[in-house]
Design a protein around this motif. Structure first.
Motif, PDB file in Angstrom:
ATOM      1  N   VAL A 340       0.853  -1.197   0.000  1.00  0.00           N
ATOM      2  CA  VAL A 340       0.000   0.000   0.000  1.00  0.00           C
ATOM      3  C   VAL A 340       0.888   1.246   0.000  1.00  0.00           C
ATOM      4  CG1 VAL A 340      -1.684   1.340   1.337  1.00  0.00           C
ATOM      5  CG2 VAL A 340      -1.922  -1.158   1.175  1.00  0.00           C
ATOM      6  N   ASN A 343       2.859   1.672  -3.301  1.00  0.00           N
ATOM      7  CA  ASN A 343       2.007   2.215  -4.366  1.00  0.00           C
ATOM      8  C   ASN A 343       1.809   3.717  -4.221  1.00  0.00           C
ATOM      9  OD1 ASN A 343       1.341   0.083  -6.146  1.00  0.00           O
ATOM     10  ND2 ASN A 343      -0.065  -0.782  -4.637  1.00  0.00           N
ATOM     11  N   ILE A 344       1.619   4.186  -3.001  1.00  0.00           N
ATOM     12  CA  ILE A 344       1.343   5.608  -2.793  1.00  0.00           C
ATOM     13  C   ILE A 344       2.622   6.434  -2.900  1.00  0.00           C
ATOM     14  CG2 ILE A 344       0.531   7.320  -1.115  1.00  0.00           C
ATOM     15  CD1 ILE A 344      -1.274   5.061   0.045  1.00  0.00           C
TER      16      ILE A 344
ATOM     17  N   GLY B 256       1.651   8.091  -5.892  1.00  0.00           N
ATOM     18  CA  GLY B 256       0.255   8.505  -6.013  1.00  0.00           C
ATOM     19  C   GLY B 256      -0.667   7.444  -6.558  1.00  0.00           C
ATOM     20  N   GLU B 257      -0.203   6.186  -6.611  1.00  0.00           N
ATOM     21  CA  GLU B 257      -1.058   5.100  -7.119  1.00  0.00           C
ATOM     22  C   GLU B 257      -1.948   4.639  -5.960  1.00  0.00           C
ATOM     23  OE1 GLU B 257      -1.183   3.841 -10.490  1.00  0.00           O
ATOM     24  OE2 GLU B 257      -2.986   3.234  -9.437  1.00  0.00           O
ATOM     25  N   VAL B 258      -3.133   5.240  -5.840  1.00  0.00           N
ATOM     26  CA  VAL B 258      -3.965   5.030  -4.652  1.00  0.00           C
ATOM     27  C   VAL B 258      -5.151   4.094  -4.896  1.00  0.00           C
ATOM     28  CG1 VAL B 258      -3.384   7.331  -3.781  1.00  0.00           C
ATOM     29  CG2 VAL B 258      -5.497   7.009  -5.085  1.00  0.00           C
ATOM     30  N   HIS B 260      -5.656   1.076  -5.683  1.00  0.00           N
ATOM     31  CA  HIS B 260      -5.683  -0.362  -5.422  1.00  0.00           C
ATOM     32  C   HIS B 260      -5.398  -0.718  -3.961  1.00  0.00           C
ATOM     33  CE1 HIS B 260      -6.157  -0.767  -9.734  1.00  0.00           C
ATOM     34  NE2 HIS B 260      -5.296   0.233  -9.800  1.00  0.00           N
ATOM     35  N   ILE B 261      -5.664   0.225  -3.054  1.00  0.00           N
ATOM     36  CA  ILE B 261      -5.574  -0.098  -1.629  1.00  0.00           C
ATOM     37  C   ILE B 261      -6.607  -1.190  -1.351  1.00  0.00           C
ATOM     38  CG2 ILE B 261      -5.728   0.820   0.729  1.00  0.00           C
ATOM     39  CD1 ILE B 261      -5.280   3.628  -0.417  1.00  0.00           C
ATOM     40  N   LEU B 341      -5.099   7.587   3.396  1.00  0.00           N
ATOM     41  CA  LEU B 341      -4.176   8.589   2.844  1.00  0.00           C
ATOM     42  C   LEU B 341      -3.938   9.721   3.824  1.00  0.00           C
ATOM     43  CD1 LEU B 341      -5.731   8.578  -0.712  1.00  0.00           C
ATOM     44  CD2 LEU B 341      -3.533   7.608  -0.036  1.00  0.00           C
TER      45      LEU B 341
END
Lengths: 428, 428
Positions: A340, A343-344, B256-258, B260-261, B341
């Motif tokens: 997680v 990814n962020i 910033g790939e959010v 797929h949490i 986030l």
């Protein structure tokens, strides 16, 4: 190296001679920190200051015990130049830590020497804030006496706490695993120490550990890393984020709160009272519950955490199936939660610290596997997994480093050593 | 305003006259962007350049159409000074976007005027990369012809794509919802446009939207925000993070790939093939599936997305229980994911964009509630929830803004307008 630009300050605020001198001392000291050792001529060339000024600045830094003469320069044509290098072996920053099952203290000198490093097991939750702060006060006061005997000067104390910290008033807003709410740590410690002439600060434990761990990976296998995430395994999970070379604090200083991502099984209650929090499946308590019987001595919080982890390691090496299964499960959950964050934040390096580092041998295979599965970017977004070698001292080291920064901002904070202390200073 | 420090460059690289001139033009232009309008005397005082130089620099910027004379200065003692202000109404950056159900283009002038703003619905997944890039090529070429007729100069094109982008070679590595892998967007578009004399870039859609939305909140209710998170609702969820005033890109540009949490129900399959992804419960497809029948015209991707959302809004206002229940459910999930986030990043402002903004009236109550429940720091860590007014144009606006930065770096990129164009330029 880019020199800080003194002259770009607004024209209204004219700089007096002392301010200029202080600035130039900081420029030279910072330069020597960056290059390790250099001749006066090279410092002059690389900072843009003239040679006469450099000689005078270096002389003052030597008087203050922050710089020393070193070996002659090698490998260059012409007459070998005398080198100077960072010293400051008797100028130190203090880092302290309050955690769930221990308090700790480190004194770190400017030259990197560790002058004190102590950890005391205690049950912080059972004792309550006042008694824990009493114990920390005694620990710090003892260190101050020892350091004074050495002739060392302390330039600051930074206290790490695993919780949400308001750095400015110096208050722990919430520390769920300590069950602390609104504890004015800085005032409380100042009261217990009496009059001290250095600043006292409190900061989030994982932030301070991230500062130390980031320094560690830069000095090691990842010298060009700009983005790192540190995950510290303890009773909870501490998260520290470095983004583009700077600690990510967020708008109000509460950033890096990673322990409560709701990805765990819904039947597991967290210390915060919520269900399904990540740290409820990867915290040390969860590992101990899954790997040991209720009366196992390894669960005893009065035992030092490193001794308890050494015992778990021994059992894992001996093939204890219950310990191995528990480590595999923690590894899977650790990897899923880490994915997680990756990814962020897309870090260059994910650093495992605290108990995760201690037991990394059994955790990293599952972590790597889960990152490959759950990170959307190819090849886990280029993220390497690293294991910190700082152990449970990362936060106190980061605190001490933070305390030391004051010297690099203003070297005149360090008083000129008298003759006796200069001898103890161990100059070459 | 702190002036960029030209003289701190390494001594080896001596600056010639043209470089110095270019730098000073940039300093004056940047200053006028920051202060809106100012007299030449004030620009001189605040940049530290002398008045004669300022007059010459301003004259050149006026010749290049980037600055214009404005009203006389008011409210000061003494002779009123003639003001100059940012112009550049005929100097524009282009932003384009490729998304799942539309392509779009915006031309934004230096003075903030929008010279072109188009969105075309299309089914990107069905068409495939080549046909989508053909369509975008036609859209951009048409805009270039119209802008040329206006006498406008284009200084760059930045293309937004919802996926993992390698900015440097200009390649979309993975765009799960488009089903694109390794598409060389920059080369492909350059080929379709023929010889163009401006740079073409590709970047992540949510990153560009975050740049535009951050600018929006700074100009609006949160002028001192340094940390923001933008969540863009579309087929997926785009995440854009600004940390301490700068876009968080991560080590390899994949931050910033959010979407797929893994906090959603385990029975919901995501476009990426995984189970339980956040965007599988808050993406537009999930909302439409829950709120409408299979043959409902609102589901038709050939219809423009805004028309479809307007229809959903109308039904919600009319009290359609199925739509209201679906919005409530999306709001709850949106808040839960946002809380993850906010815990990690502690933003000053959480900005809702894309379809979340369009339907914010029905989503924000649940979002506020879930943030209060799931953010560990008190008072949601001080995070305010804001609704973007940029609609689906945030990414193209951010792209156009990015393209325009080249002018602020080097104002001499803008060619001196001839007499006819100067007239069209609309100078006072």
């Amino acid at each position: 190296m880019v020199v800080r630009n003194f002259w770009s300050r607004p024209r209204g605020s004219a700089a007096d001679h002392m301010t200029l001198r202080r600035h130039n001392l900081a420029v030279v000291l910072e330069h020597l920190r960056a290059v390790d050792a250099a001749s006066r001529a090279r410092v002059a060339a690389e900072t843009g200051l003239n040679k006469a000024t450099i000689s005078s600045l270096v002389a003052e830094l030597i008087d203050r015990g922050l710089v020393r003469e070193a070996e002659a320069e090698r490998g260059r044509l012409g007459r070998p130049g005398q080198l100077v290098r960072l010293d400051g072996g008797l100028v130190c920053g203090l880092g302290a830590e309050i955690n769930v099952d221990y308090i700790a203290l480190m004194a770190l000198a400017v030259n990197g020497d560790v002058l004190a490093d102590t950890r005391l097991p205690l049950d912080a939750e059972a004792l309550g804030p006042a008694a824990v702060l009493d114990a920390l006060g005694v620990l710090v006061a003892g260190a101050l006496r020892s350091l004074a005997k050495l002739g060392a000067q302390v330039v600051g104390l930074t206290i790490a706490v695993p919780g949400l910290v308001q750095v400015e008033p110096g208050v722990v807003a919430v520390a769920p695993n300590l069950h602390w709410h609104g504890v004015a740590v800085v005032d409380e410690i100042r009261e217990r120490l009496g009059a001290v002439d250095f600043p006292v600060r409190v900061d989030n434990e994982a932030n301070l550990a991230a500062i130390a761990s980031y320094t560690e990976v830069l000095a090691g296998a990842h010298p060009s890393a700009r983005d790192v995430v540190l995950l510290t395994g303890a009773v909870g999970v501490g998260g520290g984020v470095v983004s583009d070379g700077r600690l990510l604090r967020g708008g109000h200083g509460f950033g890096g709160e990673v322990g409560h991502i709701p990805i765990g099984p819904a039947d597991r209650t967290c210390g915060c009272g919520r269900l399904g929090c990540w740290e409820a499946v990867v915290g040390l308590g969860s590992l101990l519950a899954a790997s040991t019987a209720a009366d196992d001595k390894v669960r005893d919080p009065a035992l030092d955490v490193v001794a308890r982890l050494d015992e778990l390691s021994a059992r894992a090496r001996a093939g204890d199936p219950r310990v191995l299964a528990a480590l595999e499960e923690v590894g899977v959950w650790l990897g899923r939660g880490a994915a997680v964050l990756v990814n962020i934040l897309n870090p260059d390096v994910l650093i495992l610290g605290g108990y995760f580092a201690h037991l990394a041998r059994w955790l990293t295979p599952a972590v790597d596997r889960e990152l490959a599965l759950h990170v959307i970017a190819p090849d886990a977004g280029g993220c390497a997994v690293a294991v910190s070698g700082l152990g449970f001292a990362a936060a106190v080291r980061g605190g001490a480093q933070t305390s030391l920064e004051a010297v690099f901002e203003d070297p005149t904070l360090v008083v000129v050593a008298d003759a006796a202390q200069t001898t103890i200073g161990g100059k070459a």
